[in-house]
Motif scaffolding. Structure first.
Motif, PDB file in Angstrom:
ATOM      1  N   ALA A 187       2.978  -2.776   5.584  1.00 33.47           N
ATOM      2  CA  ALA A 187       3.734  -3.876   4.991  1.00 33.47           C
ATOM      3  C   ALA A 187       4.499  -3.404   3.759  1.00 33.47           C
ATOM      4  O   ALA A 187       5.668  -3.762   3.547  1.00 33.47           O
ATOM      5  N   PHE A 233       1.864  -9.926   8.305  1.00 31.75           N
ATOM      6  CA  PHE A 233       0.822  -8.956   8.662  1.00 31.75           C
ATOM      7  C   PHE A 233      -0.583  -9.563   8.636  1.00 31.75           C
ATOM      8  O   PHE A 233      -1.563  -8.847   8.579  1.00 31.75           O
ATOM      9  N   THR A 235       0.826  -4.019  15.237  1.00 34.31           N
ATOM     10  CA  THR A 235       1.811  -4.087  14.163  1.00 34.31           C
ATOM     11  C   THR A 235       3.040  -3.243  14.485  1.00 34.31           C
ATOM     12  O   THR A 235       4.185  -3.680  14.290  1.00 34.31           O
ATOM     13  N   ARG A 258      -2.624  -2.005   7.537  1.00 35.34           N
ATOM     14  CA  ARG A 258      -1.610  -3.041   7.701  1.00 35.34           C
ATOM     15  C   ARG A 258      -0.880  -3.300   6.384  1.00 35.34           C
ATOM     16  O   ARG A 258       0.337  -3.464   6.353  1.00 35.34           O
TER      17      ARG A 258
END
Length: 250
Positions: free
Chosen positions: A146, A122, A176, A142
């Protein structure tokens, strides 16, 4: 139907005298991004909470990974992750410490390695040992996503993941999400941003009045309307395009 990661049929839920879900039906195929659109109060989060074992339905059937969220909640929780509208990141811990904590809670064999792999995936390695409270909005989201990937869940629920983010951060999250789907993860995304669904979703469902009133690809939904009138006009850049060009992120 065997390729469905999520199957919802006749789903009903009321809160007092308010009927929020009046018979919702949809299916999400394995490895696809499925966007559930609806205005505020349409019931999107209620659907997600039922699928994620956090709320019991009044009627209908739900299967996530083949399991019933009511009678087999433990099996469902083993195979899913949920990222809500507000990040579940501990601002006092570093990015690495947040990931290691979740890995330990999930019983991952090597929490340190799992954290390092996700930080790299990430693009957070350079900020790994900074307190998460110093992260930008995009970095925080992010990290939040994650954390939801610790233990490699097969299905991820993203409930309005870009609410409150600036244009740059939104695009970071979009990137993402696309990477997750490319890796085979099934994603159910709720959003009220039409451009977000257009950018990300393999299929789109519109929740309105307690029911799904449209379900299909973007091309399918476009066919519900008369052909567009063709006119030749000068195309002006959108505000988002202007903003990104000015800051050098186009």
């Amino acid at each position: 139907m065997t390729d469905l990661a999520i199957r919802v049929e006749g789903l009903r839920r009321s809160f007092g005298d308010l009927d929020v879900l009046k018979g919702v039906d949809f299916g999400v195929r394995r490895g696809e991004i499925f966007a559930l659109l609806g205005s505020n109060g349409a019931g999107k989060t209620t659907v997600v909470r039922i699928c994620a074992t956090l709320l019991r339905p009044d009627g209908g059937t739900v299967r996530v990974g083949g399991f019933d969220p009511v009678t087999q909640a433990g099996r469902v929780r083993e195979s899913i992750s949920l990222t809500g509208q507000f990040a579940a990141v501990d601002a006092m811990l570093t990015g690495r410490e947040n990931l290691v904590l979740i890995a330990r809670l999930r019983g991952v064999a090597d929490p340190g390695k799992a954290a390092a792999d996700l930080l790299d995936r990430f693009r957070l390695t350079d900020a790994a040992d900074r307190r998460a409270g110093t992260y930008s909005g995009g970095m925080t989201r992010r990290l939040d996503i994650a954390m939801s990937l610790v233990g490699s869940p097969a299905v991820i629920f993203l409930d309005e993941p870009t609410t409150g983010l600036d244009p740059e951060a939104r695009i970071e999250v979009w990137r993402t999400v696309k990477e997750l789907a490319d890796g085979g993860t099934t994603i159910l995304l709720t959003t009220q941003y039409l451009d977000e669904a257009e950018q990300l979703a393999d299929r789109i469902a519109i929740l309105h009045g307690g029911r799904i009133i449209a379900d299909g690809t973007l091309a399918d939904l476009k066919r519900l309307f008369p052909p567009a009138k063709v006119e030749y006009v000068e195309k002006q850049p959108s505000l988002e395009e202007i903003f990104l060009a000015i800051v050098g992120k186009s």
